[in-house]
Design an enzyme around this catalytic site. Structure first.
Site, mmCIF file in Angstrom:
data_model
loop_
_atom_site.group_PDB
_atom_site.id
_atom_site.type_symbol
_atom_site.label_atom_id
_atom_site.label_comp_id
_atom_site.label_asym_id
_atom_site.label_seq_id
_atom_site.Cartn_x
_atom_site.Cartn_y
_atom_site.Cartn_z
ATOM 1 N N THR A 393 1.901 36.728 8.604
ATOM 2 C CA THR A 393 2.128 36.025 9.875
ATOM 3 C C THR A 393 0.992 36.360 10.826
ATOM 4 O O THR A 393 0.196 37.253 10.565
ATOM 5 C CB THR A 393 3.508 36.391 10.466
ATOM 6 O OG1 THR A 393 4.516 35.962 9.564
ATOM 7 C CG2 THR A 393 3.783 35.757 11.803
ATOM 8 N N SER A 464 14.436 33.303 12.620
ATOM 9 C CA SER A 464 13.147 34.011 12.628
ATOM 10 C C SER A 464 13.269 35.310 13.415
ATOM 11 O O SER A 464 14.201 35.488 14.205
ATOM 12 C CB SER A 464 12.112 33.113 13.292
ATOM 13 O OG SER A 464 10.892 33.801 13.462
HETATM 14 O O1 DON Z 1 10.023 34.185 10.991
HETATM 15 C C1 DON Z 1 10.089 35.313 10.507
HETATM 16 O O2 DON Z 1 10.785 36.192 10.975
HETATM 17 C C2 DON Z 1 9.243 35.647 9.297
HETATM 18 N N1 DON Z 1 8.949 34.438 8.568
HETATM 19 C C3 DON Z 1 8.006 36.341 9.751
HETATM 20 C C4 DON Z 1 7.203 36.787 8.576
HETATM 21 C C5 DON Z 1 6.234 37.840 8.901
HETATM 22 O O3 DON Z 1 6.095 38.291 10.002
HETATM 23 C C6 DON Z 1 5.433 38.325 7.753
HETATM 24 N N2 DON Z 1 4.686 39.464 8.147
HETATM 25 N N3 DON Z 1 4.819 40.526 7.788
#
Ligand code: DON
Length: 582
Positions: A393, A464
């Site tokens: 992310t 999320s």
């Molecule tokens: O929206 C969310 O909470 C996840 N898809 C975020 C993923 C994420 O931060 C990956 N990083 N480590």
């Protein structure tokens, strides 16, 4: 969690009541550290502030530079947000992209805030049990690998929406730096290389992805090798020329659907045509005079952040020894994440009691169950165990010289998303469907559990943890966020506490993290986050501690001091990003 008994869900208010009775034996010492009366909240003070510079902090220097290029051409923070997002889609493909989505928290120069929800949506053909086998057990990797793991992307729709409603420049201009980077290439760097190595097995199953991210011998490219993405450049060009229709309709849409279905996915042209971003009211609250503005559902980030901060408002953290201070913060995380698991989901599908969970009265009940001498076992609530996932992310923070600001956290979920690139489009698909609760109490890649509120349904957005946030005190403002899955919420909580305590942007981004997410009942911490003495004290209180093998997070912070006009842009030293003041 295979075969684990399903626990009954108990309403939070009821739990709080029971816990207070069962847990309240040692409360006398708590009273001594309850917080004094709160100071008055910061108010907007837009008048007569000194002229200040613009600032951008993002996870890659080329993306920060793309944003600066657009500001230099007369764009505002919102145009720069489009340019930075699009550039990140090219140069940080491990973390976000046109095949994913996210949340754009916007502040206009007059101080008002809004949120553009560009979260992925489940395709129409998605079903509640689509990742379970005939016996009702989770199918390994089904919600994380390949096109079946992909939700309908939101990021391209956000570009047009941001440009048309809030920006000053056409997409042709703000997408130009990204198109150039995709055509001319960018040099491979260590973090991306290790992501590619980690996801190599998936990439080998996707010829289009292998062509871009692997050598002919099927290995990750050397550091410094130029990575060119001509198909992605063409898709960005289509967006520049036709807006969202360049992605959600026409040639690109047909290629996307054909490619997804060829790989076993379930997208249709109608799914793409139906995608819309949703503008939502941010959640807001106060902590010791600071005003907090953050992402509402379908992110759990803002609600959990406020839940924890409200609980902490009931304590005078400054009066504790360092270990007890961390203990109390950990206990606030435990409770906020428990509420996340039980209540939160897409507000277009389930009723989320945001007002209740973010209320002071609710926090007072939660806080009353905290003992300063003893960790509450999460076992008093349901129990599961799973390791957290990777650190992908991306987040960026922008402030322009007029006072417009953007905190954006955007994602394709895990490293390189589903690992599947659709032929002819350069679009790497997300695996954000894993953010749904595939089965009640079944942990996802981040060990998070959930129930029916976050069950899969057609057109629904998965819950999320992304927490793009503005923190405003009487003296200044912080624009903050990070990747890190469930850990994001704890990181933004710690950043908020640190900013309110007067820490600089540079120190906030490098601060060592600790994290408790209710289940599993463990405190994860980075090396250096707890001193040996604190570890002894926390263990004596019953906290179960687990030192992480790696650093986590990639926080990007911009701060603005109202009195002097000074701005700071700081990028997490764990990554290779850049903070620019312009
Ligand atoms: O929206 C969310 O909470 C996840 N898809 C975020 C993923 C994420 O931060 C990956 N990083 N480590």
């Amino acid at each position: 969690m295979k075969g684990a008994p399903r626990r009954r869900r108990i309403p939070g208010a009821l739990i709080t009541g029971v816990l207070v009775l069962a847990w309240g034996a040692a409360q006398a010492d708590v009273a001594a550290v309850r917080a004094p009366a709160q100071p008055a909240p910061a108010t907007a003070r837009s008048a007569a502030r000194p002229i200040h510079k613009s600032a951008i902090a993002s996870a890659h220097p080329l993306a920060s530079a793309a944003g600066r290029e657009i500001l230099a051409q007369g764009g505002n923070a919102f145009d720069a947000a489009v340019a930075v997002s699009a550039a990140l889609a090219v140069v940080e493909p491990s973390s976000s992209g046109l095949g994913g989505g996210g949340f754009y928290l916007l502040r206009r120069a007059d101080g008002s805030a809004t949120l553009v929800d560009a979260r992925e949506k489940a395709p129409q053909a998605a079903t509640r049990d689509m990742y379970l086998d005939a016996a009702g057990q989770p199918i390994a990797d089904a919600s994380t690998d390949g096109p079946r793991a992909a939700g309908i992307p939101g990021e391209p729709a956000a570009f047009e929406y941001l440009a048309r409603k809030y920006g000053r420049l056409p997409l042709k201009t703000s997408l130009a730096p990204a198109i150039r980077l995709a055509r001319e290439g960018f040099p491979m760097y260590a973090r991306l290389q290790s992501g590619i190595r980690y996801k190599r097995g998936n990439l080998l199953h996707s010829p289009a992805a292998a062509k871009v991210f692997l050598t002919q011998g099927g290995e990750p490219p050397q550091i410094g090798a130029m990575i060119k993405q001509p198909d992605l450049a063409d898709t960005l060009q289509a967006l520049a020329e036709r807006g969202a229709a360049g992605f959600y309709a026409g040639r690109v849409a047909r290629d996307l659907v054909a490619g997804v279905r060829a790989g076993g996915g379930i997208w249709t042209l109608a799914d793409l045509a139906a995608y819309r971003v949703v503008e939502r009211k941010p959640v807001t609250g106060e902590y010791h005079g600071a005003r907090i503005v953050s992402a509402p559902p379908p992110s759990s980030g803002g609600v959990a952040l406020l839940d924890a901060l409200n609980i902490l408002s009931g304590f005078d953290l400054g009066n504790f020894d360092p270990a007890t201070r961390k203990h109390v913060i950990i206990e606030s995380m435990r409770r906020a994440f428990r509420d996340r698991a039980v209540y939160l989901g897409d507000p277009d599908f389930v009723s989320v009691p945001v007002a209740l969970i973010t209320s002071r009265a609710y926090a007072a009940g939660q806080g009353a169950s905290i003992r300063v001498d003893k960790a509450m076992p999460s076992d008093l609530l349901p129990g599961v165990d799973a390791p957290p996932g990777g650190m992908q992310t991306t987040h960026f923070s922008i402030l322009d010289s007029a006072g417009n600001a953007v905190a954006a956290t955007i994602s394709i979920n895990l490293w390189l998303g589903s690992g599947y690139m659709v032929d002819k489009t350069g679009v790497l698909l997300n695996d954000t469907m894993d953010d749904f609760s595939a089965k009640p109490d079944q942990p996802n890649a981040f060990g998070l559990v959930g129930g029916s509120a976050n069950a899969i349904a057609p057109q629904k957005r998965p819950l999320s943890s992304m927490t793009p946030t503005f923190v405003t005190t009487k003296d200044g403002m912080m624009i903050v966020g990070s990747p890190g899955g469930s850990f994001i919420i704890s990181m933004v909580l710690l950043a908020t506490l640190n900013y309110v305590d007067g820490m600089s942007a540079a120190d906030i981004v490098k601060y060592p993290h600790y994290h408790q997410q209710y289940l599993p009942d463990v405190v994860d911490y980075e090396s250096g986050a707890l001193t040996p003495e604190e570890i002894t004290v926390l263990q004596a209180k019953g906290q179960k501690l687990k030192e992480g093998r790696r650093a986590w997070g990639n926080m990007q912070v911009v701060t603005w001091d109202f009195a002097s006009g000074a701005v700071q842009a700081a990028s997490d030293p764990r990554g290779e990003g850049a903070g620019l003041v312009y």
